[in-house]
Design a protein around this motif. Sequence first.
Motif, mmCIF file in Angstrom:
data_model
loop_
_atom_site.group_PDB
_atom_site.id
_atom_site.type_symbol
_atom_site.label_atom_id
_atom_site.label_comp_id
_atom_site.label_asym_id
_atom_site.label_seq_id
_atom_site.Cartn_x
_atom_site.Cartn_y
_atom_site.Cartn_z
ATOM 1 N N ILE A 1 61.239 61.698 -6.602
ATOM 2 C CA ILE A 1 60.926 60.330 -6.167
ATOM 3 C C ILE A 1 61.741 59.980 -4.929
ATOM 4 O O ILE A 1 62.931 60.267 -4.854
ATOM 5 N N CYS B 1 60.965 58.091 -15.328
ATOM 6 C CA CYS B 1 60.640 57.008 -14.393
ATOM 7 C C CYS B 1 59.784 55.942 -15.081
ATOM 8 O O CYS B 1 59.997 54.746 -14.894
ATOM 9 N N CYS C 1 65.140 60.497 -11.887
ATOM 10 C CA CYS C 1 64.273 61.682 -11.859
ATOM 11 C C CYS C 1 65.093 62.964 -11.847
ATOM 12 O O CYS C 1 65.861 63.202 -10.917
ATOM 13 N N ASN D 1 64.152 65.890 -11.257
ATOM 14 C CA ASN D 1 63.667 66.856 -10.271
ATOM 15 C C ASN D 1 63.765 66.337 -8.835
ATOM 16 O O ASN D 1 63.265 66.988 -7.917
ATOM 17 N N PRO E 1 58.527 60.905 -19.651
ATOM 18 C CA PRO E 1 58.783 60.703 -18.224
ATOM 19 C C PRO E 1 59.821 59.597 -18.023
ATOM 20 O O PRO E 1 59.607 58.456 -18.420
ATOM 21 N N CYS F 1 57.201 66.874 -9.388
ATOM 22 C CA CYS F 1 57.114 66.127 -10.657
ATOM 23 C C CYS F 1 56.555 67.018 -11.758
ATOM 24 O O CYS F 1 55.428 67.494 -11.683
ATOM 25 N N THR F 2 57.357 67.255 -12.776
ATOM 26 C CA THR F 2 56.904 68.029 -13.940
ATOM 27 C C THR F 2 56.564 67.112 -15.110
ATOM 28 O O THR F 2 56.461 67.560 -16.246
ATOM 29 N N GLU F 3 56.421 65.809 -14.817
ATOM 30 C CA GLU F 3 56.256 64.809 -15.881
ATOM 31 C C GLU F 3 57.448 64.875 -16.844
ATOM 32 O O GLU F 3 57.345 64.554 -18.006
ATOM 33 N N CYS F 4 58.554 65.342 -16.286
ATOM 34 C CA CYS F 4 59.832 65.518 -16.999
ATOM 35 C C CYS F 4 59.829 66.679 -17.996
ATOM 36 O O CYS F 4 60.812 66.875 -18.733
ATOM 37 N N LEU G 1 52.833 62.461 -12.112
ATOM 38 C CA LEU G 1 52.617 61.025 -12.142
ATOM 39 C C LEU G 1 52.510 60.521 -10.711
ATOM 40 O O LEU G 1 52.794 61.235 -9.759
HETATM 41 FE FE1 SF4 Z 1 60.512 62.562 -11.948
HETATM 42 FE FE2 SF4 Z 1 59.928 62.783 -14.502
HETATM 43 FE FE3 SF4 Z 1 59.019 60.710 -13.120
HETATM 44 FE FE4 SF4 Z 1 58.023 63.115 -12.636
HETATM 45 S S1 SF4 Z 1 57.861 61.978 -14.560
HETATM 46 S S2 SF4 Z 1 58.678 61.647 -11.105
HETATM 47 S S3 SF4 Z 1 59.791 64.432 -12.978
HETATM 48 S S4 SF4 Z 1 61.151 61.166 -13.571
#
Ligand code: SF4
Length: 82
Positions: A23, A49, A18, A20, A47, A37-40, A2
């Motif tokens: 951010i 965020c 987050c 990971n 996600p 960022c693994t898109e969670c 993202l």
């Molecule tokens: Fe972090 Fe998940 Fe947002 Fe990616 S999608 S920045 S891993 S919270």
Amino acid sequence: SLMITDECINCDVCEPECPNNAISPGEEIYVIDPGLCTECVGHFDEPQCQQVCPVDCIPLDPEREESRDQLMEKYERITAVE
Ligand code: SF4
Ligand code: SF4
């Protein structure tokens, strides 16, 4: 991955969510490290965020589209290093 757009109001709500640590506060607005960022994927169904951002300024980065498998590989790489 993202990305955060320039509509970001620097509220700092997303950063602690987050899983990971992808951010961080950038020079002008918050930024997402696409390498982290693994898109969670690997942590949550959605996600995190995106769920908390009050101004909805965290879209998919169109230049960094990744499949679920690629995101899972990234997750495994990140957690292997830890
Ligand atoms: Fe972090 Fe998940 Fe947002 Fe990616 S999608 S920045 S891993 S919270
Ligand atoms: Fe910016 Fe949204 Fe994160 Fe707040 S939650 S710092 S507005 S990206």
